[in-house]
Motif scaffolding. Structure first.
Motif, PDB file in Angstrom:
ATOM      1  N   ARG A 389       0.357  -1.263   0.249  1.00  0.00           N
ATOM      2  CA  ARG A 389      -0.226   0.170   0.649  1.00  0.00           C
ATOM      3  C   ARG A 389       0.766   1.041   0.086  1.00  0.00           C
ATOM      4  NH1 ARG A 389      -2.024  -0.923   4.676  1.00  0.00           N
ATOM      5  NH2 ARG A 389      -3.691  -1.837   3.190  1.00  0.00           N
ATOM      6  N   TRP A 390       2.174   1.458   0.726  1.00  0.00           N
ATOM      7  CA  TRP A 390       3.036   2.561   0.992  1.00  0.00           C
ATOM      8  C   TRP A 390       3.660   2.264  -0.395  1.00  0.00           C
ATOM      9  CZ3 TRP A 390       7.973   3.446  -0.398  1.00  0.00           C
ATOM     10  CH2 TRP A 390       8.911   3.728  -0.145  1.00  0.00           C
ATOM     11  N   ALA A 391       4.093   1.504  -1.335  1.00  0.00           N
ATOM     12  CA  ALA A 391       4.526   1.463  -2.485  1.00  0.00           C
ATOM     13  C   ALA A 391       3.869   1.954  -3.222  1.00  0.00           C
ATOM     14  CB  ALA A 391       5.368  -0.044  -2.761  1.00  0.00           C
ATOM     15  N   ARG A 392       3.095   1.807  -3.520  1.00  0.00           N
ATOM     16  CA  ARG A 392       1.981   2.768  -3.997  1.00  0.00           C
ATOM     17  C   ARG A 392       1.471   4.191  -4.474  1.00  0.00           C
ATOM     18  NH1 ARG A 392      -1.002  -2.227  -7.389  1.00  0.00           N
ATOM     19  NH2 ARG A 392      -0.076  -3.906  -6.287  1.00  0.00           N
ATOM     20  N   LEU A 393       0.843   4.683  -3.282  1.00  0.00           N
ATOM     21  CA  LEU A 393       1.261   5.609  -2.432  1.00  0.00           C
ATOM     22  C   LEU A 393       2.244   6.335  -3.154  1.00  0.00           C
ATOM     23  CD1 LEU A 393      -1.012   6.225   0.482  1.00  0.00           C
ATOM     24  CD2 LEU A 393      -1.318   6.496  -1.722  1.00  0.00           C
ATOM     25  N   ALA A 394       3.965   5.972  -2.309  1.00  0.00           N
ATOM     26  CA  ALA A 394       4.546   6.411  -3.160  1.00  0.00           C
ATOM     27  C   ALA A 394       5.542   6.502  -4.738  1.00  0.00           C
ATOM     28  CB  ALA A 394       6.138   5.727  -2.272  1.00  0.00           C
ATOM     29  N   ALA A 395       4.836   5.514  -5.151  1.00  0.00           N
ATOM     30  CA  ALA A 395       5.082   5.847  -7.016  1.00  0.00           C
ATOM     31  C   ALA A 395       3.861   6.806  -7.431  1.00  0.00           C
ATOM     32  CB  ALA A 395       4.802   4.133  -7.561  1.00  0.00           C
ATOM     33  N   GLU A 396       2.489   6.939  -6.791  1.00  0.00           N
ATOM     34  CA  GLU A 396       1.043   7.435  -7.875  1.00  0.00           C
ATOM     35  C   GLU A 396       2.041   8.761  -7.457  1.00  0.00           C
ATOM     36  OE1 GLU A 396      -1.710   6.219  -5.023  1.00  0.00           O
ATOM     37  OE2 GLU A 396      -1.709   4.778  -7.270  1.00  0.00           O
ATOM     38  N   SER A 397       3.750   9.740  -6.227  1.00  0.00           N
ATOM     39  CA  SER A 397       3.389  10.676  -6.320  1.00  0.00           C
ATOM     40  C   SER A 397       4.532  10.913  -7.257  1.00  0.00           C
ATOM     41  CB  SER A 397       3.577  10.298  -4.769  1.00  0.00           C
ATOM     42  OG  SER A 397       4.649  12.077  -4.451  1.00  0.00           O
ATOM     43  N   SER A 398       5.607  10.133  -7.303  1.00  0.00           N
ATOM     44  CA  SER A 398       6.281  10.062  -8.707  1.00  0.00           C
ATOM     45  C   SER A 398       6.183   9.933  -9.621  1.00  0.00           C
ATOM     46  CB  SER A 398       7.146   9.157  -8.484  1.00  0.00           C
ATOM     47  OG  SER A 398       7.936   8.805  -6.899  1.00  0.00           O
ATOM     48  N   ILE A 399       4.523   9.220 -10.411  1.00  0.00           N
ATOM     49  CA  ILE A 399       4.290  10.153 -11.072  1.00  0.00           C
ATOM     50  C   ILE A 399       4.038  11.200 -11.800  1.00  0.00           C
ATOM     51  CG2 ILE A 399       2.276   9.681 -12.267  1.00  0.00           C
ATOM     52  CD1 ILE A 399       2.321   6.312 -11.470  1.00  0.00           C
ATOM     53  N   LYS A 400       2.803  11.874 -10.207  1.00  0.00           N
ATOM     54  CA  LYS A 400       2.390  13.331 -10.346  1.00  0.00           C
ATOM     55  C   LYS A 400       4.093  14.156 -10.567  1.00  0.00           C
ATOM     56  CE  LYS A 400      -1.246  12.364  -7.412  1.00  0.00           C
ATOM     57  NZ  LYS A 400      -2.433  12.430  -6.520  1.00  0.00           N
ATOM     58  N   GLU A 401       4.735  14.514  -9.626  1.00  0.00           N
ATOM     59  CA  GLU A 401       6.182  14.873 -10.056  1.00  0.00           C
ATOM     60  C   GLU A 401       6.418  14.908 -11.941  1.00  0.00           C
ATOM     61  OE1 GLU A 401       8.987  14.032  -7.391  1.00  0.00           O
ATOM     62  OE2 GLU A 401       7.737  14.102  -5.639  1.00  0.00           O
ATOM     63  N   ILE A 402       6.437  13.881 -11.965  1.00  0.00           N
ATOM     64  CA  ILE A 402       6.996  13.619 -14.164  1.00  0.00           C
ATOM     65  C   ILE A 402       6.014  15.073 -14.783  1.00  0.00           C
ATOM     66  CG2 ILE A 402       7.242  12.063 -15.571  1.00  0.00           C
ATOM     67  CD1 ILE A 402       8.385   9.868 -13.614  1.00  0.00           C
ATOM     68  N   GLN A 403       4.550  14.583 -14.095  1.00  0.00           N
ATOM     69  CA  GLN A 403       3.638  14.608 -15.420  1.00  0.00           C
ATOM     70  C   GLN A 403       3.955  16.604 -14.931  1.00  0.00           C
ATOM     71  OE1 GLN A 403       0.223  12.728 -13.499  1.00  0.00           O
ATOM     72  NE2 GLN A 403      -0.198  11.825 -15.936  1.00  0.00           N
ATOM     73  N   LYS A 404       4.367  17.577 -13.603  1.00  0.00           N
ATOM     74  CA  LYS A 404       4.204  18.249 -13.851  1.00  0.00           C
ATOM     75  C   LYS A 404       4.872  18.812 -15.032  1.00  0.00           C
ATOM     76  CE  LYS A 404       4.039  18.622  -8.638  1.00  0.00           C
ATOM     77  NZ  LYS A 404       5.051  18.936  -7.369  1.00  0.00           N
TER      78      LYS A 404
END
Length: 404
Positions: A389-404
């Motif tokens: 669960r933690w890793a999914r949230l962390a990976a999703e946060s990284s994806i949002k940073e890429i999309q900025k």
């Protein structure tokens, strides 16, 4: 008659399993089917195979299905899927749900005393120590369905464990086998889905293209055959004819070969220890001409390296690796990130996990070996689920940073 449950009946492995069953209907019957949301295909399967019970992802899907079929019990949600996995009359469960979602149903089947034909490699990647301990405790057999692990299983049949030196898993290399890292920047999802040899689902096709699929198979092999990472090698074999090799202490090498068709290892799992007649073309080596092998390009395809690092570290690291990969692959398929962003997101997530000490959603992170003294403790199922669960949230946060 052997009675079969299929977890993931509408996926590629599930459909191939039903094909084998349909060609051997006097010996096998599909008594329980589990699917996600493809109720159109599931309806067709119910009509043809008339299972005793089916389970789908949610109540809405179950209600739609109930208006279309009669005579089959319909369950839904995690509880319904687990009920189907433990269906009383079943003799063998084919575990083919894609990704982390297959872990709990696989464990449920094992705890219900069912032999398992394992196509869901993530169950062992995430929770190998738990799954193998439960299999031993319940006296059940896990028969691998992945072509590579099935090949190893066949080569090891009747052999003593102490005779084994190493195994060699082969990889086709996917559609980009000869490309360098800088050539992968502009790869599209459509490009990555075009596997040269195998017909597979979308997620595993991307995993094959990044070589993460082979990395997950390395982790699976370590648990399945009780091997250290140093005993599991990988070679690129573009023809996909040799599925795996086993080397013994006398340096004798045994290889298992067949054309690339998943119905062969599925039939082996269904019929073990016997063999079925399967309607496949024979292997004509004179027409193939040559079989080639080379080492993987770890620089261009670093996911394989990350998988080796994860199984060496153990703890909850493999579960984090798997979760980050699933999130990154789905983002790539949705065109939210690039191909080379997949390994970058995995690497960042695993590194963040390694730096954690303390709690994640109330559960302790089990650190890499050499950590704070709890590293040698095997993670519990709650540990694995929390890390996932933690890793999914962390990976999703990284994806949002890429999309900025």
């Amino acid at each position: 008659m052997k009675r079969i449950t299929i977890l993931g009946s509408t996926g590629s492995i599930g459909q191939s399993t039903l094909d084998v069953i349909s060609r051997n209907s006097s010996d096998y019957r599909a008594v329980a089917l589990v699917a996600g949301r493809n109720i159109g295909l599931l309806e067709d399967q119910i009509t043809i195979f008339k299972p005793e019970v089916v389970a789908v992802a949610d109540e809405m899907m179950a209600e739609k299905l109930a208006t279309r079929v009669n005579g089959t019990k319909i369950l839904f949600g995690p509880d319904g899927i687990n009920q189907a996995a433990a269906h009383e009359s079943s003799d063998l469960v084919i575990s083919a749900i894609v990704g982390a979602a297959g872990l709990l149903p696989t464990l449920t089947a094992i705890r219900a005393g069912k032999d398992v034909g394992l196509a869901n490699k993530e169950a062992l990647v995430m929770a190998g120590s738990i799954v193998m301990a439960e299999a031993k405790r319940n006296g059940i057999r896990i028969i691998p369905v992945d072509s590579e692990h099935s090949a190893v299983y066949q080569c090891l049949e009747g052999r003593k464990k102490e005779e084994l030196r190493r195994i060699v898993l082969t990889a086709s290399g996917g559609p980009f086998v000869n490309k360098a890292k800088d050539e992968l920047d502009d790869i599209t999802a459509e490009d990555a889905l075009k596997h040269p040899n195998w017909s597979m689902g979308r997620k595993i096709s991307i995993d094959s293209a990044t070589l993460m699929n082979k990395g997950l198979e390395v982790i699976e092999a370590c648990w399945l055959f009780d091997l250290s990472p140093d005993q599991v090698d990988v070679l690129i074999h573009p023809q996909s004819i040799v599925h795996s090799m086993v080397e013994f202490r006398d340096r004798t090498l045994l290889a298992q070969m067949s054309i690339p068709d998943m119905r062969a290892p599925i039939a082996y799992a269904l019929s073990y220890p016997d063999r079925l007649e399967v309607p496949l073309k024979g292997l004509e080596l004179d027409r193939i001409g040559q079989l080639t092998f080379k080492k993987p390009d770890y620089e261009s395809f670093p996911c394989l390296t990350y998988a080796y690092e994860a199984i060496r570290q153990k703890g909850t690291v493999p579960a984090v690796l798997n979760a980050a990969n699933e999130v990154a692959v789905h983002a790539f398929l949705d065109r939210n990130i690039g191909f080379n962003d997949i390994p970058a997101i995995i690497r960042k997530t695993v590194r963040e996990h390694a730096s954690k000490s303390g709690q994640a959603n109330g559960r302790l992170f089990i650190p890499p070996c050499g950590g704070d003294g709890t590293a040698n403790r095997q993670p519990s199922l709650d540990d694995v689920i929390a890390a996932d669960r933690w890793a999914r949230l962390a990976a999703e946060s990284s994806i949002k940073e890429i999309q900025k």
